[in-house]
Design an enzyme around this catalytic site. Structure first.
Site, mmCIF file in Angstrom:
data_model
loop_
_atom_site.group_PDB
_atom_site.id
_atom_site.type_symbol
_atom_site.label_atom_id
_atom_site.label_comp_id
_atom_site.label_asym_id
_atom_site.label_seq_id
_atom_site.Cartn_x
_atom_site.Cartn_y
_atom_site.Cartn_z
ATOM 1 N N ARG A 11 -0.129 0.595 1.172
ATOM 2 C CA ARG A 11 -1.211 -0.213 1.742
ATOM 3 C C ARG A 11 -2.570 0.434 1.472
ATOM 4 O O ARG A 11 -3.448 0.436 2.315
ATOM 5 C CB ARG A 11 -0.994 -0.445 3.241
ATOM 6 C CG ARG A 11 0.334 -1.154 3.548
ATOM 7 C CD ARG A 11 0.512 -1.391 5.024
ATOM 8 N NE ARG A 11 1.827 -1.890 5.356
ATOM 9 C CZ ARG A 11 2.154 -3.190 5.465
ATOM 10 N NH1 ARG A 11 1.251 -4.098 5.257
ATOM 11 N NH2 ARG A 11 3.385 -3.554 5.786
ATOM 12 N N PRO B 6 3.640 -0.900 -2.559
ATOM 13 C CA PRO B 6 3.969 0.283 -3.374
ATOM 14 C C PRO B 6 2.867 1.331 -3.378
ATOM 15 O O PRO B 6 3.117 2.467 -3.770
ATOM 16 C CB PRO B 6 4.160 -0.311 -4.779
ATOM 17 C CG PRO B 6 3.300 -1.531 -4.788
ATOM 18 C CD PRO B 6 3.383 -2.091 -3.396
ATOM 19 N N TYR C 230 1.074 -15.847 5.297
ATOM 20 C CA TYR C 230 -0.160 -15.128 4.957
ATOM 21 C C TYR C 230 -1.369 -16.054 5.115
ATOM 22 O O TYR C 230 -1.595 -16.953 4.312
ATOM 23 C CB TYR C 230 -0.131 -14.576 3.524
ATOM 24 C CG TYR C 230 0.999 -13.600 3.227
ATOM 25 C CD1 TYR C 230 1.640 -12.892 4.245
ATOM 26 C CD2 TYR C 230 1.419 -13.368 1.926
ATOM 27 C CE1 TYR C 230 2.667 -12.004 3.973
ATOM 28 C CE2 TYR C 230 2.445 -12.469 1.637
ATOM 29 C CZ TYR C 230 3.069 -11.798 2.667
ATOM 30 O OH TYR C 230 4.080 -10.910 2.382
HETATM 31 N N1 LIG Z 1 8.035 -8.845 2.482
HETATM 32 C C1 LIG Z 1 7.183 -8.350 3.338
HETATM 33 O O1 LIG Z 1 7.456 -8.276 4.531
HETATM 34 C C2 LIG Z 1 5.846 -7.849 2.860
HETATM 35 C C3 LIG Z 1 5.059 -7.043 3.693
HETATM 36 C C4 LIG Z 1 3.832 -6.582 3.200
HETATM 37 C C5 LIG Z 1 3.409 -6.956 1.925
HETATM 38 N N2 LIG Z 1 4.191 -7.763 1.150
HETATM 39 C C6 LIG Z 1 3.761 -8.180 -0.209
HETATM 40 O O2 LIG Z 1 3.528 -7.019 -1.000
HETATM 41 C C7 LIG Z 1 2.241 -7.091 -1.585
HETATM 42 C C8 LIG Z 1 1.684 -5.704 -1.827
HETATM 43 O O3 LIG Z 1 1.669 -4.934 -0.653
HETATM 44 P P1 LIG Z 1 0.328 -4.565 0.136
HETATM 45 O O4 LIG Z 1 -0.790 -5.426 -0.335
HETATM 46 O O5 LIG Z 1 0.696 -4.580 1.558
HETATM 47 O O6 LIG Z 1 0.099 -3.041 -0.190
HETATM 48 P P2 LIG Z 1 -0.216 -2.179 -1.485
HETATM 49 O O7 LIG Z 1 0.000 -2.957 -2.706
HETATM 50 O O8 LIG Z 1 0.530 -0.916 -1.280
HETATM 51 O O9 LIG Z 1 -1.754 -1.846 -1.277
HETATM 52 C C9 LIG Z 1 -2.757 -2.819 -1.305
HETATM 53 C C10 LIG Z 1 -4.059 -2.121 -0.969
HETATM 54 O O10 LIG Z 1 -4.341 -1.143 -1.983
HETATM 55 C C11 LIG Z 1 -5.635 -1.352 -2.528
HETATM 56 N N3 LIG Z 1 -5.532 -1.045 -3.963
HETATM 57 C C12 LIG Z 1 -4.850 -1.739 -4.915
HETATM 58 N N4 LIG Z 1 -4.943 -1.108 -6.104
HETATM 59 C C13 LIG Z 1 -5.694 -0.017 -5.912
HETATM 60 C C14 LIG Z 1 -6.149 1.014 -6.765
HETATM 61 N N5 LIG Z 1 -5.819 1.055 -8.050
HETATM 62 N N6 LIG Z 1 -6.938 1.991 -6.233
HETATM 63 C C15 LIG Z 1 -7.269 1.966 -4.911
HETATM 64 N N7 LIG Z 1 -6.861 1.020 -4.051
HETATM 65 C C16 LIG Z 1 -6.077 0.032 -4.548
HETATM 66 C C17 LIG Z 1 -5.977 -2.790 -2.240
HETATM 67 O O11 LIG Z 1 -7.366 -2.897 -2.113
HETATM 68 P P3 LIG Z 1 -8.172 -4.241 -2.455
HETATM 69 O O12 LIG Z 1 -7.417 -5.347 -1.785
HETATM 70 O O13 LIG Z 1 -9.501 -4.011 -1.888
HETATM 71 O O14 LIG Z 1 -8.170 -4.397 -3.909
HETATM 72 C C18 LIG Z 1 -5.266 -3.018 -0.901
HETATM 73 O O15 LIG Z 1 -6.072 -2.538 0.147
HETATM 74 C C19 LIG Z 1 1.445 -7.940 -0.586
HETATM 75 O O16 LIG Z 1 0.281 -8.476 -1.182
HETATM 76 C C20 LIG Z 1 2.473 -8.976 -0.197
HETATM 77 O O17 LIG Z 1 2.511 -10.000 -1.192
HETATM 78 C C21 LIG Z 1 5.410 -8.200 1.597
#
Ligand SMILES: NC(=O)c1ccc[n+]([C@@H]2O[C@H](COP(=O)([O-])OP(=O)(O)OC[C@H]3O[C@@H](n4cnc5c(N)ncnc54)[C@H](OP(=O)(O)O)[C@@H]3O)[C@@H](O)[C@H]2O)c1
Length: 345
Positions: free
Chosen positions: A225, A222, A71
């Protein structure tokens, strides 16, 4: 029951529920904080804002942090390391998960995979240095590289456990066969895969296998995205936002998925929660061994999401959501072609 929280004051926070993580003695917050977006994939970010958010997370009792060496090519771990240095007196209360195995060049999404012992040793030492810690609590293989036999990779990871450089071993986006084989070589703490209302593949096999083996499941993305929150403006994504390339956010597929979100938003407001809270409460309510890691850079979202740990959905509400997002109703793949490298089916 907590209602939709959008204030960024700690006063509105309900106590954060906890869960346990195998092989890790420290109880963890029932939702973890995904740090990826603080470095790349979701447009520009601001380090000062991210560090303030990490401080706030610790202040309110979020203690499970997810990062990876890839990352921002080290940036994300360095950022988390700065936070850990500031909170060093609380190190034993914080659980840090990072990952190895995806090798990329600056500014490029395309990747190659490396699970070789020499690579693992170098990657682990580099992560320890960037994080500024003596031991990584949970060290995941980010993607399986099939040029390295599973036993060879597991032996290299078991060696790191013996050396005290890592506590628990994790696997990301593996099949249940791989999980079974790996777990027979050395206990696996957790599997991390994409899991949310609109990404349900793990339900058929991987989630039950984790439960059977006593392995935790960490649900990434969760909130879909951000799409599931109903707050993502898909017309206004900057060039450096990876979500532009998601097949589910293109053309007719986007239209179809937006119809699902409209119904979901209606249900969420009827029940008195935000969409994001419902996404998280649905996961927590379905499985006691699952920990969702929501990513955010904004304090108001952090608090809103943290409050989801106190929501108890009824079995009827859970099955209503199961049905609303029946996988047949979701249009498009969860990754573009280049993103499937190393993902086991
Ligand atoms: N193992 C893997 O291959 C893999 C792949 C992808 C991700 N991950 C891990 O999983 C974590 C979480 O997944 P993710 O970040 O991809 O997706 P996510 O948690 O599904 O969504 C994150 C997005 O949602 C927004 N958000 C968060 N809370 C919110 C709310 N209450 N209301 C409106 N929007 C909201 C965030 O905006 P803001 O950022 O503007 O707050 C960001 O754009 C990552 O940070 C990473 O550590 C792992």
């Amino acid at each position: 029951m907590p209602n939709n929280i959008d204030s960024n004051t700690v006063n509105n926070l309900t106590p954060i529920a906890q869960r346990t993580l195998n092989q890790i003695n420290t109880p963890i917050s029932a939702i973890g904080l995904g740090c990826m977006g603080m470095s790349e994939f979701y447009g520009d970010s601001d380090d000062a804002q991210s560090l303030a958010l990490l401080d706030k997370a610790i202040e309110i009792g979020i203690n499970f942090f997810d990062t990876a060496d890839t990352y921002g090519l080290g940036h994300n771990e360095t950022l988390l390391g700065q936070c850990l240095a500031k909170h060093h007196t609380q190190r034993d209360k914080l659980v840090i998960a990072t990952k190895f195995g995806i090798v990329r060049e600056q500014g490029k999404y395309e990747r190659r995979l490396d699970n070789s012992p020499a690579y693992i040793e170098t990657a682990c030492n580099a992560s320890l240095k960037r994080l500024g810690v003596e031991c990584i609590d949970l060290y995941y293989c980010h993607r399986r590289d099939h040029d390295t036999p599973l036993e060879v990779m597991m032996d290299a990871l078991a060696k790191l456990v013996k050396q005290g450089k890592i506590k628990g071993i994790g696997l990301s986006e593996v099949s249940s066969d791989t999980l079974r084989q790996a777990h027979a070589i050395h206990p696996i703490t957790a599997v991390q895969s994409e899991y949310s209302l609109w990404s349900r593949t793990p339900e058929s096999d991987l989630l039950p296998t984790c439960r059977e083996l006593g392995v935790n499941f960490v649900a990434y993305s969760p909130l879909g995205r951000a799409f599931l929150t109903g707050k993502l403006d898909t017309n206004d994504l900057p060039d450096n936002d990876f979500r532009q390339h998601l097949p589910r956010l293109q053309g007719e597929q986007l239209n179809q998925n937006q119809q699902l979100i409209a119904k979901f938003s209606q249900l969420a407001s009827q029940w008195g929660y935000s969409n994001a809270q419902l996404c998280l409460a649905w996961i927590l309510g379905k499985y006691p061994h699952v920990i969702p890691i929501a990513g955010t850079r904004q304090q108001k979202y952090l608090l809103e999401n943290a409050n989801a740990t106190a929501i108890e959905l009824t079995p009827t509400q859970i099955s209503q959501l199961d049905d609303l997002f029946n996988p047949e109703k979701v249009a498009g793949q969860r990754y573009p072609d280049a993103g499937w490298v190393g993902i086991e089916k």
